[in-house]
Design an enzyme around this catalytic site. Structure first.
Site, PDB file in Angstrom:
ATOM      1  N   HIS A  44       0.808  -1.231   0.000  1.00  0.00           N
ATOM      2  CA  HIS A  44       0.000   0.000   0.000  1.00  0.00           C
ATOM      3  C   HIS A  44       0.839   1.279   0.000  1.00  0.00           C
ATOM      4  O   HIS A  44       0.281   2.370   0.058  1.00  0.00           O
ATOM      5  CB  HIS A  44      -0.951   0.014   1.205  1.00  0.00           C
ATOM      6  CG  HIS A  44      -2.093  -0.946   1.048  1.00  0.00           C
ATOM      7  ND1 HIS A  44      -3.041  -0.801   0.061  1.00  0.00           N
ATOM      8  CD2 HIS A  44      -2.414  -2.071   1.724  1.00  0.00           C
ATOM      9  CE1 HIS A  44      -3.912  -1.798   0.144  1.00  0.00           C
ATOM     10  NE2 HIS A  44      -3.553  -2.590   1.142  1.00  0.00           N
ATOM     11  N   HIS A 104       6.663  -8.610   3.909  1.00  0.00           N
ATOM     12  CA  HIS A 104       5.265  -8.183   3.781  1.00  0.00           C
ATOM     13  C   HIS A 104       4.589  -9.109   2.772  1.00  0.00           C
ATOM     14  O   HIS A 104       4.729  -8.940   1.554  1.00  0.00           O
ATOM     15  CB  HIS A 104       5.244  -6.726   3.313  1.00  0.00           C
ATOM     16  CG  HIS A 104       3.926  -6.076   3.496  1.00  0.00           C
ATOM     17  ND1 HIS A 104       3.531  -5.540   4.692  1.00  0.00           N
ATOM     18  CD2 HIS A 104       2.894  -5.896   2.643  1.00  0.00           C
ATOM     19  CE1 HIS A 104       2.319  -5.038   4.567  1.00  0.00           C
ATOM     20  NE2 HIS A 104       1.898  -5.254   3.327  1.00  0.00           N
ATOM     21  N   HIS A 125       1.430  -7.758   6.878  1.00  0.00           N
ATOM     22  CA  HIS A 125       0.444  -7.630   5.792  1.00  0.00           C
ATOM     23  C   HIS A 125      -0.927  -8.210   6.160  1.00  0.00           C
ATOM     24  O   HIS A 125      -1.945  -7.614   5.818  1.00  0.00           O
ATOM     25  CB  HIS A 125       0.919  -8.266   4.478  1.00  0.00           C
ATOM     26  CG  HIS A 125      -0.130  -8.280   3.399  1.00  0.00           C
ATOM     27  ND1 HIS A 125      -0.521  -7.144   2.719  1.00  0.00           N
ATOM     28  CD2 HIS A 125      -0.889  -9.293   2.879  1.00  0.00           C
ATOM     29  CE1 HIS A 125      -1.452  -7.475   1.828  1.00  0.00           C
ATOM     30  NE2 HIS A 125      -1.702  -8.759   1.911  1.00  0.00           N
ATOM     31  N   HIS A 154      -2.428  -8.434   9.015  1.00  0.00           N
ATOM     32  CA  HIS A 154      -3.035  -7.712  10.142  1.00  0.00           C
ATOM     33  C   HIS A 154      -3.432  -8.644  11.285  1.00  0.00           C
ATOM     34  O   HIS A 154      -4.008  -8.199  12.273  1.00  0.00           O
ATOM     35  CB  HIS A 154      -4.277  -6.904   9.735  1.00  0.00           C
ATOM     36  CG  HIS A 154      -4.017  -5.817   8.752  1.00  0.00           C
ATOM     37  ND1 HIS A 154      -4.762  -4.659   8.701  1.00  0.00           N
ATOM     38  CD2 HIS A 154      -3.098  -5.693   7.775  1.00  0.00           C
ATOM     39  CE1 HIS A 154      -4.323  -3.877   7.729  1.00  0.00           C
ATOM     40  NE2 HIS A 154      -3.314  -4.491   7.159  1.00  0.00           N
TER      41      HIS A 154
HETATM   42 FE   FE2 Z   1      -0.164  -5.098   2.888  1.00  0.00          FE
END
Ligand code: FE2
Length: 199
Positions: free
Chosen positions: A7, A90, A115, A117
């Site tokens: 992101h 990630h 990544h 979460h």
């Molecule tokens: Fe991500």
């Protein structure tokens, strides 16, 4: 030092900002010529050099250069400066993260995934002395769908239409991992998972 992931490019300002900000790294396995740097070396308060290497996975993600081979190249370069290398991988797939952990075991101090979460409970020190954890989790609202307000996330799954995501704000937790490293050898001594409520 701030690592990143897929992101990092969402806001176009990032393309110019990342060139100026030495404490921000983007995954190292983007094509040659991509703005920013994939690794950096910082000094601790005690003057010890610590290298931070950011990589992005390719399973269910962007079609980037091979993170395994880019890691080989970067480690060789960073080792000239320091034996302490922290890798933020990630990536989406647990298998890709576990494979990279074993691939780099003994050559870096730590491989910690990001990544998804969602924090995993598989923290350990691999046989070669590399601290490993599949995903460090997130700092954010747990009353959410990986940080997004659950109402909008459910709506998108139900309708398959683009919905605007809002950041959720309830039940904030801090996820982290603390790794102790031998500063001469770069090998990990301990790894501790942290998950605390922040209200
Ligand atoms: Fe991500």
């Amino acid at each position: 030092m701030l690592t990143s992931g897929n992101h990092i490019w969402d806001k176009k300002d990032a393309l110019s900002f990342i060139k100026k900000e030495e404490k921000l790294v983007r995954p190292a396995n983007y094509p040659e010529g991509t703005p920013g740097q994939g690794s950096a070396i910082i000094r601790t308060a005690g003057g010890v050099k610590v290298a931070v290497l950011n990589l992005e996975g390719r399973v269910f993600m962007n079609n980037l250069d091979c993170p395994f081979r880019v890691a080989d190249r970067e480690i060789e370069r960073l080792n000239v400066e320091t034996p302490i290398i922290f890798v933020d991988f990630h990536a989406e797939a647990t298998s890709e993260k576990a494979a990279l952990g074993f691939y780099l075991d003994g050559r870096v101090s730590a491989v910690v995934g990001t990544h998804t979460h969602v924090q995993t409970s598989d923290e350990r020190i691999l046989p070669g002395g590399t601290a490993y954890m599949t995903d460090a989790g997130m700092c954010g609202a747990f009353d959410s769908v990986i940080g997004v307000r659950k109402e909008e996330a459910i709506e998108r799954f139900l309708t398959q239409l683009p919905t605007k995501f809002e950041v959720a704000k309830k039940n904030i937790r801090l996820n982290a991992v603390v790794i102790e490293v031998n500063e001469t050898s770069g090998k990990a001594i301990s790894i501790e998972r942290i998950s605390v409520s922040c209200g």
